[in-house]
Write an enzyme that holds these catalytic residues in place. Sequence first.
Site, short mmCIF file in Angstrom:
data_model
loop_
_atom_site.label_atom_id
_atom_site.label_comp_id
_atom_site.label_asym_id
_atom_site.label_seq_id
_atom_site.Cartn_x
_atom_site.Cartn_y
_atom_site.Cartn_z
N THR A 33 0.85 -1.21 0.00
CA THR A 33 0.00 0.00 0.00
C THR A 33 0.88 1.25 0.00
OG1 THR A 33 -1.80 -1.12 1.14
CG2 THR A 33 -1.72 1.27 1.37
N GLY A 34 0.42 2.28 -0.71
CA GLY A 34 1.16 3.55 -0.73
C GLY A 34 1.47 3.96 -2.16
N GLY A 91 6.11 -0.70 -0.26
CA GLY A 91 6.95 0.46 0.03
C GLY A 91 7.33 0.51 1.49
N GLU A 112 -0.19 -5.26 6.03
CA GLU A 112 1.11 -5.34 5.34
C GLU A 112 2.04 -6.33 6.03
OE1 GLU A 112 1.34 -0.84 3.45
OE2 GLU A 112 2.10 -1.17 5.46
N LYS A 130 14.02 7.43 1.43
CA LYS A 130 13.54 6.51 2.48
C LYS A 130 14.69 5.75 3.15
CE LYS A 130 9.21 7.33 1.36
NZ LYS A 130 8.34 6.32 0.82
C1 5RP Z 1 1.47 2.14 4.10
C2 5RP Z 1 2.94 2.04 4.08
C3 5RP Z 1 3.64 2.56 2.88
O1 5RP Z 1 4.38 1.55 2.31
C4 5RP Z 1 4.53 3.67 3.28
O2 5RP Z 1 3.73 4.64 3.94
C5 5RP Z 1 5.23 4.29 2.09
O3 5RP Z 1 4.30 4.96 1.31
P1 5RP Z 1 4.77 5.78 0.03
O4 5RP Z 1 5.26 4.79 -0.96
O5 5RP Z 1 3.51 6.50 -0.41
O6 5RP Z 1 5.82 6.75 0.49
O7 5RP Z 1 3.57 1.53 4.97
O8 5RP Z 1 0.93 1.69 5.33
#
Ligand code: 5RP
Length: 240
Positions: A33-34, A91, A112, A130
């Site tokens: 998700t994300g 992610g 997740e 990140k």
């Molecule tokens: C969702 C998550 C996502 O993987 C994390 O927030 C990264 O998101 P993005 O790819 O939008 O930066 O843990 O619960």
Amino acid sequence: MPHALSPADAAKKAAADAALDLVAPGMRLGLGTGSTADWFVRSLGAKMRSGALTGVVGVPTSVRTGQLAEREGVPLTTLDEAGWLDLTVDGADELDDRLTLIKGGGGALLQEKIVACASDRMAVIADATKHVATLGAFPLPVEVVPFGWETTRAIVEATLRELGHEGCAIALRLHRDEPFLTDGGHFIFDLSLGAIADAPRLASRLIAIPGVIETGLFVDIADLALIGAPDGAVRRIERG
Ligand code: 5RP
């Protein structure tokens, strides 16, 4: 003429496309998700629609990802139907050299973690922002039961004090002035720790608190990270 991607999106897409190379026909995939995981779902859908990849089925980690996968034509199943997965691609909000992760910025940390832990491999896709030397600048999401949440927060606070995180802010995540609700109907605390010295210890102390459902610390779960750059280059980090 198609829009040029922003540097951030180009980096996320590069990582997502590199993860697509890990996918073989017939695989059962966990779909994260994300915004970065969205790029993977889009690329996966495009490859499946072109006929270059067949027989893949996905288990989404959120309602949001499930909806995107359906729009992209990725066949879906549930974790219970699949039983076990070959690969999860997701992610992260932060990752370090040991591939310990902070996740849950999108609020899907519980599903997740369940999905990643039910997979032969977990690949993390991210842009270079990140990848950090020390986890903790990103507030750590902790999913909690709404019942007695203020008491749970007080116990979390006391636990953090014992672990040397005196005075760290614990914010109840809000959405339009109401507590944010996860897909599972839980609340989220965001813990502004600044730096996490011992992620396994912190995770095990937090998860031991009644009312805490899960933490966004992923310790010894991710096997591989693919870090994308805006120019399309991808750096690979394997868990040692
Ligand atoms: C969702 C998550 C996502 O993987 C994390 O927030 C990264 O998101 P993005 O790819 O939008 O930066 O843990 O619960």
